[in-house]
Every structure is written in C-alpha cells, then in structure tokens.
Design an enzyme around this catalytic site. Structure first.
Site, short mmCIF file in Angstrom:
data_model
loop_
_atom_site.label_atom_id
_atom_site.label_comp_id
_atom_site.label_asym_id
_atom_site.label_seq_id
_atom_site.Cartn_x
_atom_site.Cartn_y
_atom_site.Cartn_z
N ASP A 115 11.34 -2.13 8.19
CA ASP A 115 12.62 -2.86 8.16
C ASP A 115 12.59 -4.00 7.14
O ASP A 115 13.61 -4.35 6.55
CB ASP A 115 12.93 -3.46 9.53
N HIS A 156 0.62 -5.42 1.22
CA HIS A 156 -0.49 -5.67 0.30
C HIS A 156 0.00 -6.33 -0.99
O HIS A 156 -0.80 -6.92 -1.73
CB HIS A 156 -1.21 -4.35 -0.02
N ASP A 191 15.02 6.10 12.94
CA ASP A 191 14.11 5.82 11.84
C ASP A 191 12.77 6.53 12.09
O ASP A 191 12.05 6.18 13.04
CB ASP A 191 13.89 4.31 11.72
N ASP A 206 20.27 -8.81 8.45
CA ASP A 206 20.23 -7.91 7.30
C ASP A 206 19.15 -8.40 6.34
O ASP A 206 19.23 -9.52 5.83
CB ASP A 206 21.59 -7.90 6.61
N LEU A 233 0.83 -1.20 0.00
CA LEU A 233 0.00 0.00 0.00
C LEU A 233 0.86 1.25 0.00
O LEU A 233 1.82 1.35 0.76
CB LEU A 233 -0.91 -0.01 1.24
#
Length: 288
Positions: free
Chosen positions: A256, A87, A213, A271, A20
């Site tokens: 992430d 989505h 973040d 990672d 989305l």
C-alpha cells in the site's frame, strides 16, 4: 488532490528509489504506482531510479550515486531529494552519507532500518537447509527478468547479498558505518539534519488491508515472523524510524505504501499519493 500548480514544486528534483525486486515499470505495472505523475502535476521534477532489483545496499547505493551524477552532468541539477521505499531507504541513505553535497533530503518509506525479521527467518532457513546457492540462483534469475522487462540496464543481481543486508545484523553493521539520522533510542527519532541533509521517515502498521489485493496473502504469511509486533508485513513499525518520524502507523501494508496493487488499499484509509504530495510540499516549504 490540491489543485495549486506549484504545490509540489521542490527546489531540487525528487528521485524515487525502489526496494527489493523493484523496477521502474513493467508494461502498465509501475512500482511507484501513480506517484511520479502525482508529484509532477504540482510542479516537481521527478526521476525514477534504476538500480539492481536485488543486491547489497552498498552496491545499489553506488549505482544510485552514479545515476545522480549522470543526471547532474546532463541537466545541471546540483542536489536531489531522495525518496526510498523498503530497501530503497538504506540505499538512499548510503548516497547521502558518502556524497552529502549531492543530497538535499532523504525520505524513507517502510524501510527496514533496524533490519527485517522476515530476512532473519529466511536467512536462517536457507542456512539450516543448505539451500542458499540454489535459492539465490532462482531469485537472481527472477530479478534479472524483472530488470529486462522494465527496460533497465543490465545490472548485477545478488539476492543473497540483498537478504544479508536486510537482516537485523546486516542493518546493524550498516548503521554503525552510516549512522546519519539514526534514532537516539529504540523506536525513537534521529537528528533531523546531518551534514546538510534532511532526514524523514514514514511507516505503516497494517497487513491485511484489502481482500482484492493479491499481495495481502503473501504479506499475511511473512507477517508471522514478527510474532504479533506491529508491522506492515515485511517491516516492523519501529524499524521504519529514521530522522524525523512523520508517522509510523499509517493503516497501510508494505505494498500500500507505494499505492499497490493498482491503488487497492483499505477503505477510508489515507491516499498514499496525497501523502507523497504533502511530503513534497514540506520539502518545498523547507527550501529543498
């Protein structure tokens, strides 16, 4: 990263399907941040889809199907490995259900297969306040702007349709019509292969992972909808299950999972690029 030149060289191309309000790239800001280069560096052929930033699953699915047919006609590809985030997961599943001959595998990442409590709460709030039309217009304008900035073709946007698709009831209806890979029990696993298509799923179960973040703040707020259940900020852990569950508790939040923002994540956490490469290698070893 592993240095082998053919580590990610799958038999069929990999197609990344955004979620989305997703996109290919807006300037230096990629939705799949660094994922395509990480896969192609090991030999994979990688495409990034361009479907509506916001619309119903079936609408996005038909757009993706048309895109795969164009790639098939242009380059001669016979099948594709679809990787869908959020989505993008149900969107990829739609194509695998209606055109299984085109799809070798579907890997979903943080996808709300059982719906999202966030979508439930938002839908209820808009219905209660009678602001669905106004909110939809604002979000549609935002989705259109994202598409224009990313250079995507002009595609229809319908944020309200997207929200309804992602509610618990919306996904329950979708799963009834397109059940391939559905877990046999709540929080369980589904069939690994249906109609010749392999199904895999990956999920995260952390929310606040890096103070630098900016998306963590928003996800911290949306995570309140889950009332303490393990989630990634937008999707509950068990909701991410579909087909073979590779792992559902990565210490990642919803951003992430696609290596955002610009690779920021919790210290000493896996990672995401290595995980995507490992999945490509798994597909390669399976002859896909």
């Amino acid at each position: 990263m592993l240095a082998a030149d053919d580590y990610t060289k799958t038999r069929y191309p990999i197609v990344l399907v955004h979620g989305l309000f997703g996109f290919d790239a807006v300037g230096p800001f990629e939705y799949w941040y660094g994922v395509a280069p990480a896969l192609s560096s090991g030999g994979a052929t990688v495409y990034t889809s361009q479907v509506s930033a916001a619309n119903a699953t079936e609408v996005r699915g038909e757009q993706l199907l048309a895109e795969l047919k164009r790639l098939q006609a242009t380059y001669g590809h016979t099948r594709f490995n679809l990787v869908g985030h959020s989505h993008g997961g149900p969107t990829a599943r739609y194509v695998a259900s209606v055109a299984p001959g085109l799809v070798a595998s579907v890997t979903t990442v943080g996808a709300p297969h059982a719906g999202s409590k966030v979508a439930d709460d938002l839908s209820k709030a808009l219905e209660t306040t009678g602001t669905s039309s106004r909110a939809g217009a604002v979000f549609d304008a935002f989705a259109s702007l994202i598409s224009r900035l990313s250079g995507s073709p002009a595609l229809p946007q319908s944020s309200i349709s997207a929200m309804r698709s992602l509610t618990t009831s919306g996904m329950a209806d979708f799963n009834t019509r397109f059940p391939a890979g559905k877990p046999s029990a709540s929080c369980g696993q589904g069939a690994a292969t249906v109609n010749g298509v392999r199904y895999y799923s990956i999920g995260g179960a952390s929310v606040l992972t890096n103070a630098l973040d900016p998306s963590d703040t928003l996800l911290g707020l949306t995570s309140l909808s889950f009332k303490g259940a393990a989630n990634d900020g937008l999707v509950e852990r068990c909701s991410s299950h579909w087909g073979t569950v590779l792992r559902d508790d990565y210490p990642w939040n919803h951003a992430d999972q696609i290596n955002h923002a610009f690779g920021l994540r919790g210290w000493f956490t896996p990672d995401p690029l290595v995980v995507y490469r490992a999945q490509a290698n798994r597909l390669k070893n399976a002859g896909l």
